[in-house]
Design a protein around this motif. Structure first.
Motif, short mmCIF file in Angstrom:
data_model
loop_
_atom_site.label_atom_id
_atom_site.label_comp_id
_atom_site.label_asym_id
_atom_site.label_seq_id
_atom_site.Cartn_x
_atom_site.Cartn_y
_atom_site.Cartn_z
N UNK A 209 0.84 -1.20 0.00
CA UNK A 209 0.00 0.00 0.00
C UNK A 209 0.88 1.25 0.00
N UNK A 210 0.41 2.33 -0.60
CA UNK A 210 1.23 3.55 -0.70
C UNK A 210 1.79 4.04 0.64
N UNK A 211 1.00 3.96 1.71
CA UNK A 211 1.48 4.45 3.00
C UNK A 211 2.60 3.57 3.55
N UNK A 212 2.51 2.26 3.32
CA UNK A 212 3.56 1.35 3.76
C UNK A 212 4.83 1.59 2.96
N UNK A 213 4.68 1.77 1.65
CA UNK A 213 5.82 2.02 0.79
C UNK A 213 6.52 3.32 1.20
N UNK A 214 5.74 4.34 1.50
CA UNK A 214 6.31 5.64 1.86
C UNK A 214 7.04 5.59 3.20
N UNK A 215 6.67 4.65 4.06
CA UNK A 215 7.28 4.57 5.39
C UNK A 215 8.55 3.73 5.43
N UNK A 216 8.91 3.11 4.31
CA UNK A 216 10.13 2.29 4.27
C UNK A 216 11.35 3.16 4.55
N UNK A 217 12.24 2.71 5.44
CA UNK A 217 13.42 3.53 5.78
C UNK A 217 14.52 3.48 4.73
N UNK A 218 14.40 2.56 3.77
CA UNK A 218 15.41 2.42 2.74
C UNK A 218 14.75 1.80 1.51
N UNK A 219 15.56 1.36 0.54
CA UNK A 219 14.99 0.80 -0.68
C UNK A 219 14.99 -0.73 -0.67
N UNK A 220 15.13 -1.32 0.51
CA UNK A 220 15.04 -2.78 0.63
C UNK A 220 13.56 -3.16 0.79
N UNK A 221 12.83 -2.97 -0.30
CA UNK A 221 11.38 -3.14 -0.25
C UNK A 221 10.97 -4.59 -0.04
#
Length: 423
Positions: A209-221
């Motif tokens: 979800x967009x909010x979860x993606x935006x809260x990632x501290x780095x690009x290790x998605x």
């Protein structure tokens, strides 16, 4: 005054029991990593008096952006080395180990240049380390770190002993390897296109979800994808049932939400990995569901990881079935950033048990040693140095560098720049 570089000639004269200090440097991608490793030429015990990394912020690019990663190394590396040395007053370096390849050329060059300079300034040997070899050897480092202080004076206690199987799974590599000795790693299966870590990162960008993606501290998605799929952690993985035979393994995963996922390379037993199609399929599924709900996203995350991980393990099973000599390897090492994924380890252990390989030991490093780090570089450098290898000061980085001695470049020892140390 006697020049400091003469200390190089004294290294072999020091008592074997004296603690030996290696400075490790890793800059192959976006992590700037420095470590100090202490070892002995006779004891299996090791310690890490310093181990730290700094990761460049690439979130605005939703992936590693080379100029940003390079700038991160330039701004952080020297400071981390200075911090390492100042954190251990009176430390005397015996060896500099630095990643030579494979990786991003400019980033590797940043670390190699500093490693060469420190080697000259301190008058100590340099070892240019193969990044994937270091990942494969990481469980041996863990064994040495976990050894009790009163460990017997035998390096043979470092585990796993050769030969063992290695599953190297990261953002840049997916390889099943027969690790036959320190520098002899035969590739049994390789990725035909993108690596599993890259594929999961790209799938995560579509599923989260967009909010979860935006809260990632780095690009290790991919790490965020696992946390999203299993919000209660490993307890939520209990419903997984492994395929009991190959026919079950290659059957499509059909969701009650209406989508299906076909396992990669289902029609062949060819020893290869294929992950690009999974990203395309996820993109199609998400496009067909413009109002996809959070529960649907969570189920899709689980499905895509299940298919990807069963594909990984399926090739391990094929290798064991078709080459009985591989069964002499009683340990399967899982290393690289994706080895942090607990669901992968669940799938791997479950499938091995279900298909008759319950006796095979599966080991993976702790999280902080799965992803890129300088401790593994220091350890691999020390193991190579102990085996009699050093690196010449005129070497350059290797963007591509195979581990298999039967490959075009001759593997770890097939490239130019190695020197055999005089006894």
């Amino acid at each position: 005054m006697r020049p400091r570089w003469t200390s190089r000639a004294r290294i072999s004269l020091r008592p074997a029991s004296r603690r030996f200090t290696t400075l490790g440097i890793e800059t192959s991608c976006d992590d700037t990593c420095v470590a100090l490793l202490t070892t002995s030429h006779s004891s299996p015990r090791a310690t890490l008096p310093f181990h730290k990394k700094s990761t460049s912020d690439n979130r605005s690019f939703r992936g590693v952006y080379p100029p940003t990663a390079l700038a991160g190394h330039a701004s952080s590396l020297a400071n981390l080395v200075s911090e390492a040395l100042s954190s251990c007053p009176g430390v005397r370096l015996d060896l500099v180990a630095v990643t030579r390849g494979p990786g991003m050329s400019a980033n590797l060059a940043e670390g190699l240049a500093l490693g060469k300079g420190l080697s000259v300034a301190w008058g100590v040997p340099l070892v240019g380390v193969h990044h994937m070899q270091a990942h494969a050897l990481t469980p041996r480092l863990v064994s040495a770190l976990d050894a009790p202080a009163a460990a017997a004076e035998s390096l043979e206690e470092i585990a796993p002993s050769f030969p063992f199987l290695t599953l190297l799974v990261s953002g840049g590599h997916t390889q099943l390897v027969h690790s036959r000795s320190l520098a002899d790693h035969a590739i049994l299966a390789n990725s035909a296109n993108i690596a599993i870590g890259d594929a999961l990162d790209k799938c995560a960008r579509l599923i989260l979800p967009p909010d979860v993606l935006a809260s990632c501290p780095d690009v290790m998605y991919a790490r965020a994808l696992e946390a999203f799929a299993f919000p209660i952690g490993e307890d939520g993985m209990g419903s997984y049932s492994p395929p009991l035979k190959r026919a079950d393994e290659i059957a499509p995963t059909v969701s009650p939400h209406g989508w299906s996922l076909c396992p990669p390379l289902a029609a062949t037993r060819r020893m290869a990995y294929e992950f690009a199609a999974l990203e395309s399929r996820v993109q199609s599924i998400v496009s067909d569901l413009p109002s996809i709900s959070v529960p649907q996203r969570r189920d899709l995350a689980i499905d895509i990881m299940k298919v990807a991980f069963e594909h990984l393990v399926g090739r391990v099973l094929i290798a064991l079935e078709e080459d009985p000599s591989l069964r002499a390897a009683s340990t399967l090492v899982v290393s690289g950033g994706v080895a942090c994924n607990k669901f992968l380890m669940k799938v791997l252990r479950s499938m091995l048990d279900a298909r008759g390989y319950g006796g095979m030991r599966v080991v993976a490093p702790p999280v902080e040693l799965c992803t890129d780090n300088a401790a593994m570089i220091a350890w691999a450098g020390w193991e190579m140095y102990r085996a009699g290898y050093e690196t010449a000061l005129d070497v350059t980085v290797l963007k591509k560098w195979g581990v298999d001695p039967s490959g075009k470049d001759g593997g770890i020892l097939g490239v130019e720049g190695w020197k055999r140390r005089q006894a």
